[in-house]
Scaffold this motif. Structure first.
Motif, PDB file in Angstrom:
ATOM      1  N   GLY A  46     -30.630 -20.619   9.468  1.00 46.86           N
ATOM      2  CA  GLY A  46     -31.606 -19.534   9.604  1.00 46.86           C
ATOM      3  C   GLY A  46     -31.361 -18.690  10.841  1.00 46.86           C
ATOM      4  N   PHE A  47     -31.033 -19.319  11.958  1.00 47.18           N
ATOM      5  CA  PHE A  47     -30.719 -18.586  13.183  1.00 47.18           C
ATOM      6  C   PHE A  47     -29.445 -17.774  13.014  1.00 47.18           C
ATOM      7  CE2 PHE A  47     -28.161 -18.401  17.059  1.00 47.18           C
ATOM      8  CZ  PHE A  47     -28.968 -17.561  17.818  1.00 47.18           C
ATOM      9  N   GLN A  56     -32.248 -19.985  18.731  1.00 47.70           N
ATOM     10  CA  GLN A  56     -30.975 -20.609  19.090  1.00 47.70           C
ATOM     11  C   GLN A  56     -31.207 -21.997  19.654  1.00 47.70           C
ATOM     12  OE1 GLN A  56     -28.709 -18.402  21.966  1.00 47.70           O
ATOM     13  NE2 GLN A  56     -26.830 -19.476  21.454  1.00 47.70           N
ATOM     14  N   ASN A  57     -30.364 -22.934  19.252  1.00 50.85           N
ATOM     15  CA  ASN A  57     -30.390 -24.283  19.793  1.00 50.85           C
ATOM     16  C   ASN A  57     -29.861 -24.194  21.220  1.00 50.85           C
ATOM     17  OD1 ASN A  57     -30.091 -26.949  20.451  1.00 50.85           O
ATOM     18  ND2 ASN A  57     -28.835 -27.484  18.681  1.00 50.85           N
ATOM     19  N   TRP A 108     -30.856 -26.670   8.406  1.00 47.94           N
ATOM     20  CA  TRP A 108     -29.746 -27.549   8.784  1.00 47.94           C
ATOM     21  C   TRP A 108     -28.789 -26.817   9.708  1.00 47.94           C
ATOM     22  CZ3 TRP A 108     -27.555 -30.375   3.861  1.00 47.94           C
ATOM     23  CH2 TRP A 108     -28.580 -31.097   3.250  1.00 47.94           C
ATOM     24  N   THR A 109     -28.130 -27.585  10.554  1.00 44.29           N
ATOM     25  CA  THR A 109     -27.025 -27.021  11.329  1.00 44.29           C
ATOM     26  C   THR A 109     -25.811 -26.905  10.407  1.00 44.29           C
ATOM     27  OG1 THR A 109     -26.175 -29.172  12.038  1.00 44.29           O
ATOM     28  CG2 THR A 109     -27.819 -28.104  13.484  1.00 44.29           C
ATOM     29  N   VAL A 110     -24.863 -26.092  10.811  1.00 48.74           N
ATOM     30  CA  VAL A 110     -23.621 -25.971  10.047  1.00 48.74           C
ATOM     31  C   VAL A 110     -22.930 -27.334   9.988  1.00 48.74           C
ATOM     32  CG1 VAL A 110     -21.350 -24.865   9.969  1.00 48.74           C
ATOM     33  CG2 VAL A 110     -23.375 -23.521  10.576  1.00 48.74           C
ATOM     34  N   THR A 111     -22.958 -28.070  11.093  1.00 49.20           N
ATOM     35  CA  THR A 111     -22.346 -29.402  11.121  1.00 49.20           C
ATOM     36  C   THR A 111     -22.973 -30.313  10.075  1.00 49.20           C
ATOM     37  OG1 THR A 111     -21.751 -29.238  13.459  1.00 49.20           O
ATOM     38  CG2 THR A 111     -21.973 -31.456  12.556  1.00 49.20           C
TER      39      THR A 111
END
Length: 173
Positions: A46-47, A56-57, A108-111
Protein backbone atom coordinates in the motif's frame (compact mmCIF):
# COMPACT_ATOMS: atom_id res chain seq x y z
CA UNK A 1 -6.69 -0.10 -19.24
CA UNK A 2 -8.23 0.59 -15.85
CA UNK A 3 -7.32 3.96 -14.38
CA UNK A 4 -4.36 3.52 -12.08
CA UNK A 5 -3.33 0.11 -13.44
CA UNK A 6 0.27 -0.36 -12.41
CA UNK A 7 2.92 -3.05 -12.33
CA UNK A 8 5.47 -3.05 -9.54
CA UNK A 9 8.63 -4.51 -11.04
CA UNK A 10 10.83 -5.99 -8.35
CA UNK A 11 14.52 -6.73 -8.69
CA UNK A 12 14.71 -6.51 -12.51
CA UNK A 13 17.34 -4.01 -13.61
CA UNK A 14 15.66 -1.39 -15.78
CA UNK A 15 18.79 -1.05 -17.95
CA UNK A 16 19.15 -4.78 -18.65
CA UNK A 17 17.74 -6.20 -21.91
CA UNK A 18 15.14 -8.12 -19.91
CA UNK A 19 14.23 -5.04 -17.88
CA UNK A 20 13.82 -2.91 -21.00
CA UNK A 21 11.67 -5.58 -22.66
CA UNK A 22 9.46 -6.00 -19.56
CA UNK A 23 8.87 -2.27 -19.20
CA UNK A 24 8.21 -1.71 -22.91
CA UNK A 25 5.71 -4.57 -23.02
CA UNK A 26 3.86 -3.25 -19.96
CA UNK A 27 3.74 0.30 -21.34
CA UNK A 28 2.54 -0.86 -24.78
CA UNK A 29 -0.34 -2.59 -22.97
CA UNK A 30 -1.23 0.76 -21.35
CA UNK A 31 -0.14 0.21 -17.77
CA UNK A 32 2.27 2.20 -15.64
CA UNK A 33 5.51 0.69 -14.34
CA UNK A 34 7.18 1.27 -11.02
CA UNK A 35 10.63 -0.12 -10.33
CA UNK A 36 11.24 -1.55 -6.88
CA UNK A 37 14.69 -2.22 -5.47
CA UNK A 38 15.90 -4.53 -2.69
CA UNK A 39 15.52 -1.81 -0.04
CA UNK A 40 11.84 -1.46 -1.02
CA UNK A 41 11.13 -5.07 -0.07
CA UNK A 42 10.66 -4.13 3.59
CA UNK A 43 7.82 -1.72 2.77
CA UNK A 44 4.15 -2.67 2.54
CA UNK A 45 2.51 -2.74 -0.88
CA UNK A 46 0.00 0.00 0.00
CA UNK A 47 2.82 2.43 0.80
CA UNK A 48 4.79 1.53 -2.35
CA UNK A 49 1.67 2.14 -4.45
CA UNK A 50 1.26 5.58 -2.84
CA UNK A 51 -2.17 4.78 -1.40
CA UNK A 52 -3.71 6.91 1.34
CA UNK A 53 -3.38 5.58 4.86
CA UNK A 54 -0.08 3.75 4.35
CA UNK A 55 3.17 5.01 5.82
CA UNK A 56 6.80 4.15 5.30
CA UNK A 57 8.29 1.49 7.54
CA UNK A 58 10.81 3.52 9.53
CA UNK A 59 12.53 0.51 11.12
CA UNK A 60 13.08 -1.97 8.31
CA UNK A 61 15.08 -5.11 9.00
CA UNK A 62 17.97 -4.79 6.57
CA UNK A 63 18.69 -8.52 6.69
CA UNK A 64 15.18 -9.35 5.52
CA UNK A 65 15.37 -8.36 1.85
CA UNK A 66 13.68 -10.38 -0.88
CA UNK A 67 16.00 -11.63 -3.60
CA UNK A 68 13.81 -13.00 -6.42
CA UNK A 69 12.44 -11.19 -9.46
CA UNK A 70 8.72 -10.49 -9.36
CA UNK A 71 5.88 -8.64 -11.08
CA UNK A 72 3.13 -7.31 -8.83
CA UNK A 73 -0.07 -6.18 -10.56
CA UNK A 74 -2.35 -3.49 -9.17
CA UNK A 75 -5.78 -2.33 -10.31
CA UNK A 76 -6.21 -4.55 -13.39
CA UNK A 77 -9.44 -6.09 -14.64
CA UNK A 78 -9.25 -9.82 -15.37
CA UNK A 79 -9.29 -9.15 -19.12
CA UNK A 80 -6.53 -6.53 -18.88
CA UNK A 81 -4.38 -8.83 -16.79
CA UNK A 82 -4.91 -11.70 -19.23
CA UNK A 83 -3.91 -9.44 -22.15
CA UNK A 84 -0.79 -8.25 -20.35
CA UNK A 85 0.27 -11.76 -19.31
CA UNK A 86 -0.23 -12.95 -22.91
CA UNK A 87 1.85 -10.03 -24.21
CA UNK A 88 4.65 -10.84 -21.76
CA UNK A 89 4.57 -14.47 -22.86
CA UNK A 90 4.62 -13.52 -26.57
CA UNK A 91 7.62 -11.29 -25.86
CA UNK A 92 9.44 -14.30 -24.40
CA UNK A 93 9.59 -12.86 -20.90
CA UNK A 94 9.80 -15.43 -18.13
CA UNK A 95 9.28 -14.25 -14.56
CA UNK A 96 7.82 -17.08 -12.48
CA UNK A 97 6.87 -14.95 -9.48
CA UNK A 98 3.77 -12.87 -10.16
CA UNK A 99 1.02 -11.60 -7.88
CA UNK A 100 -2.04 -9.41 -7.91
CA UNK A 101 -2.48 -6.89 -5.09
CA UNK A 102 -5.60 -7.80 -3.11
CA UNK A 103 -7.27 -6.60 0.06
CA UNK A 104 -5.65 -9.62 1.71
CA UNK A 105 -2.03 -8.81 0.76
CA UNK A 106 -2.00 -5.01 0.45
CA UNK A 107 -0.63 -4.78 4.01
CA UNK A 108 2.17 -7.27 3.29
CA UNK A 109 5.76 -6.29 2.70
CA UNK A 110 7.28 -7.21 -0.64
CA UNK A 111 9.49 -9.69 1.24
CA UNK A 112 6.44 -11.43 2.73
CA UNK A 113 4.68 -11.52 -0.65
CA UNK A 114 7.71 -12.91 -2.47
CA UNK A 115 8.23 -15.48 0.28
CA UNK A 116 4.64 -16.66 -0.22
CA UNK A 117 5.06 -16.70 -4.02
CA UNK A 118 8.27 -18.73 -3.75
CA UNK A 119 6.55 -21.23 -1.47
CA UNK A 120 3.59 -21.54 -3.88
CA UNK A 121 5.98 -21.88 -6.84
CA UNK A 122 7.86 -24.74 -5.12
CA UNK A 123 4.56 -26.42 -4.25
CA UNK A 124 3.28 -26.22 -7.84
CA UNK A 125 6.59 -27.38 -9.28
CA UNK A 126 6.64 -30.41 -6.96
CA UNK A 127 2.97 -31.13 -7.76
CA UNK A 128 3.71 -31.06 -11.51
CA UNK A 129 6.76 -33.29 -11.17
CA UNK A 130 4.85 -35.81 -9.05
CA UNK A 131 1.91 -35.78 -11.45
CA UNK A 132 4.25 -36.52 -14.37
CA UNK A 133 5.97 -39.33 -12.42
CA UNK A 134 2.64 -40.96 -11.56
CA UNK A 135 1.56 -40.86 -15.22
CA UNK A 136 4.87 -42.38 -16.35
CA UNK A 137 5.01 -45.03 -13.61
CA UNK A 138 4.87 -48.56 -15.01
CA UNK A 139 5.50 -50.44 -11.76
CA UNK A 140 3.07 -52.64 -9.92
CA UNK A 141 2.73 -50.76 -6.62
CA UNK A 142 -0.97 -49.88 -6.88
CA UNK A 143 -1.12 -48.68 -3.26
CA UNK A 144 1.61 -46.12 -3.94
CA UNK A 145 -0.15 -44.91 -7.08
CA UNK A 146 -3.46 -44.61 -5.21
CA UNK A 147 -1.84 -42.61 -2.38
CA UNK A 148 -0.15 -40.31 -4.88
CA UNK A 149 -3.37 -39.70 -6.82
CA UNK A 150 -5.23 -38.91 -3.59
CA UNK A 151 -2.53 -36.44 -2.59
CA UNK A 152 -2.54 -34.83 -6.05
CA UNK A 153 -6.33 -34.44 -6.00
CA UNK A 154 -6.33 -32.77 -2.59
CA UNK A 155 -7.60 -29.16 -2.57
CA UNK A 156 -4.61 -27.99 -0.55
CA UNK A 157 -1.85 -30.58 -0.64
CA UNK A 158 0.86 -30.38 1.97
CA UNK A 159 4.21 -29.44 0.40
CA UNK A 160 6.17 -31.80 2.64
CA UNK A 161 3.91 -34.74 1.75
CA UNK A 162 4.22 -33.94 -1.97
CA UNK A 163 8.02 -33.83 -1.68
CA UNK A 164 8.07 -37.12 0.24
CA UNK A 165 5.83 -38.80 -2.32
CA UNK A 166 7.94 -37.48 -5.19
CA UNK A 167 11.06 -38.83 -3.49
CA UNK A 168 9.39 -42.25 -3.21
CA UNK A 169 8.64 -42.27 -6.95
CA UNK A 170 12.12 -41.02 -7.83
CA UNK A 171 13.69 -43.79 -5.71
CA UNK A 172 11.87 -46.33 -7.91
CA UNK A 173 13.57 -45.07 -11.09
Amino acid sequence: MAKGAKVLIYNIDSASPKGVKVRNTIRVCGAACQTLHAQDSVQVLGFLLGLDGYTQNQNPAADNLAVGEALIFYNFTKQELDRLLSALKRAGITIPLKAVVTEHNINWTVTALIGELEQEHRLMSTWQKLSARVKQYKGGDKVLVKEAKELLSSHSPDARKLEEMLARFESLS
